[in-house]
Design an enzyme around this catalytic site. Structure first.
Site, PDB file in Angstrom:
ATOM      1  N   ASN A 154     -11.938  15.604   1.395  1.00 48.66           N
ATOM      2  CA  ASN A 154     -12.726  16.758   0.997  1.00 48.66           C
ATOM      3  C   ASN A 154     -12.353  17.321  -0.369  1.00 48.66           C
ATOM      4  OD1 ASN A 154     -10.300  17.409   2.501  1.00 48.66           O
ATOM      5  ND2 ASN A 154     -10.895  19.548   2.370  1.00 48.66           N
ATOM      6  N   GLN A 184     -17.387  15.052   5.177  1.00 51.86           N
ATOM      7  CA  GLN A 184     -17.760  14.857   3.780  1.00 51.86           C
ATOM      8  C   GLN A 184     -18.443  13.513   3.535  1.00 51.86           C
ATOM      9  OE1 GLN A 184     -17.657  17.122   1.501  1.00 51.86           O
ATOM     10  NE2 GLN A 184     -16.281  18.659   2.376  1.00 51.86           N
ATOM     11  N   SER A 204     -20.867  18.134  10.028  1.00 49.90           N
ATOM     12  CA  SER A 204     -21.084  19.575   9.911  1.00 49.90           C
ATOM     13  C   SER A 204     -22.396  19.844   9.191  1.00 49.90           C
ATOM     14  CB  SER A 204     -19.924  20.221   9.157  1.00 49.90           C
ATOM     15  OG  SER A 204     -20.107  21.618   9.042  1.00 49.90           O
ATOM     16  N   GLY A 205     -23.150  20.833   9.669  1.00 49.69           N
ATOM     17  CA  GLY A 205     -24.457  21.114   9.120  1.00 49.69           C
ATOM     18  C   GLY A 205     -24.449  21.724   7.737  1.00 49.69           C
ATOM     19  N   HIS A 206     -23.504  22.607   7.463  1.00 48.20           N
ATOM     20  CA  HIS A 206     -23.582  23.330   6.198  1.00 48.20           C
ATOM     21  C   HIS A 206     -23.170  22.497   4.995  1.00 48.20           C
ATOM     22  CE1 HIS A 206     -19.282  24.563   5.317  1.00 48.20           C
ATOM     23  NE2 HIS A 206     -19.162  24.192   6.574  1.00 48.20           N
ATOM     24  N   CYS A 330     -11.415  25.901   3.106  1.00 51.08           N
ATOM     25  CA  CYS A 330     -10.709  26.335   4.314  1.00 51.08           C
ATOM     26  C   CYS A 330      -9.281  26.756   4.027  1.00 51.08           C
ATOM     27  CB  CYS A 330     -10.742  25.227   5.367  1.00 51.08           C
ATOM     28  SG  CYS A 330     -12.403  24.888   5.999  1.00 51.08           S
TER      29      CYS A 330
END
Length: 383
Positions: A154, A184, A204-206, A330
């Site tokens: 990431n 990613q 992951s959607g976002h 994060c």
């Protein structure tokens, strides 16, 4: 960018702008599919059917069966669910092998398992940032219950050949579990999980222009036979992830994935051109060092300028609505765990910048970044 041409958003590895078409799908779903998918009456059955259709469409993007796709709230939940639900049922060993620069949602659950008696071996990446697959394989033996590795890092965009890792690991120990954080990688690289040897895979959607708060987890039919979810509740998601499904977001996620899947090659070529333009511009700065390894996905470029602390440079850029990052979002401003694992010196870690592209970005975004970055390099060194 989109509605504000003065905004240059170059932090798409942190999150992406929601596609207006996806937002429209979600809004309509909230109005049309108001019933609980678990309800037995007509509107509930319609909601359930819509959920099944979304599941099938999303499973297709991963090359897996519909029943192997489970909806989650995000990649972090998916990683925790897969690791804690898959490892604790293994009785033939206590060894876990993991790459040394994983996302916190993988690293921290494994550290927790280590405190409970599992032997966790973190294998650092090579100095250039590439994944140490051979070194990971050398650590796997008959007592290994899990190998975990992200498909795309990431922070640097480094790519791991997870298909090879899974294939070779299963030759050593066919009973072990292989988990891949694909957050990613999804919609940047082709993914086909059927018969791959990979047992679990998170998305992951976002990261793909869907909202925050929805994601997916692949659990293979083989793994599910001995899987024990870490939390309990209703029978939603086959009892693996209890709780009423977020149907509007599930439909939005499917819409986003279906829109992006056919353009994977086109988008990669566009990102490659922007990446090259950025590299050419950065070559004018003698202290800049590229941290992303050869073969990284073109959507992510990580570099250290070795002069100005990242937080100072990011604030300077943000004054002109140019948004990049220094490490994983994060981490909330913490120094890059990835660059530290690569053995990069403290100065390089403290001055690292990550630029990440999506299909909305243009040459104007890159040029605006380079112009403001040059001004920052000239002005901020004296502060």
């Amino acid at each position: 960018m989109r509605t504000d041409p003065s905004l240059h958003y170059l932090d798409n590895a942190a999150t992406t702008l929601v596609d207006p078409a996806v937002a429209d799908v979600i809004h309509q779903a909230m109005l049309d599919h108001w019933a609980n998918p678990s309800s037995l009456y007509g509107p509930g059955a319609e909601s359930e059917d819509a959920l099944h259709q979304a599941r099938a469409a999303l499973a297709h993007t991963l090359g897996c069966k519909s029943r192997e796709w489970y909806f989650t709230s995000c990649g972090s939940e998916g990683n925790n669910l897969a690791l804690l639900g898959g490892v604790r049922t293994k009785t033939f060993g206590k060894k876990i092998v993991c790459s040394g620069f994983e996302h916190p949602s993988v690293r921290r659950p494994l550290e927790d398992l280590a405190s409970a008696g599992w032997q966790v071996v973190f294998v650092p990446p090579h100095a250039d940032g590439s994944f140490a697959v051979d070194e990971m394989l050398s650590q796997i033996d008959r007592s290994t219950v899990l190998a975990a590795c992200m498909m795309v890092n990431n922070e640097t965009g480094a790519v791991c050949d997870v298909a090879r890792l899974a294939r070779e690991a299963k030759k050593i120990n066919s009973r072990m579990m292989v988990h891949v954080d694909g957050v990613q990688a999804w919609m940047r690289l082709p993914v086909r999980l059927a018969d791959s040897g990979i047992d679990s895979f998170t998305v992951s959607g976002h990261k793909i222009h869907a909202p925050k708060g929805v994601g997916g987890l692949y659990l293979s039919d083989k793994l599910i036979q001995s899987f024990r979810p870490p939390y309990l509740g209703g029978e939603q998601e086959r009892g693996i992830r209890p709780g009423t499904e977020n149907l509007p977001y599930a439909l939005g996620l499917a819409a986003a994935a279906q829109k992006l899947a056919p353009t994977l090659g086109q988008r990669a070529a566009q990102a490659r051109a922007l990446n090259q333009r950025l590299r050419q511009g950065l070559a004018a700065f003698p202290t800049v060092e590229i941290n992303s390894p050869d073969g990284a996905v073109p959507e992510i470029l990580n570099f250290s300028e070795n002069k100005v602390r990242s937080e100072t440079m990011l604030a300077w850029l943000a004054q002109e609505k140019i948004y990049v990052s220094s490490a994983s979002a994060c981490g909330r401003g913490e120094p890059s765990h990835t660059l530290a694992a690569m053995g990069r010196p403290a100065r390089a870690v403290d001055t690292a910048i990550r630029v990440s592209f999506c299909a909305d970005n243009t040459e104007a975004d890159v040029d605006a970044f380079l112009e403001r970055f040059e001004a920052g390099m000239k002005t901020l060194q004296g502060i």
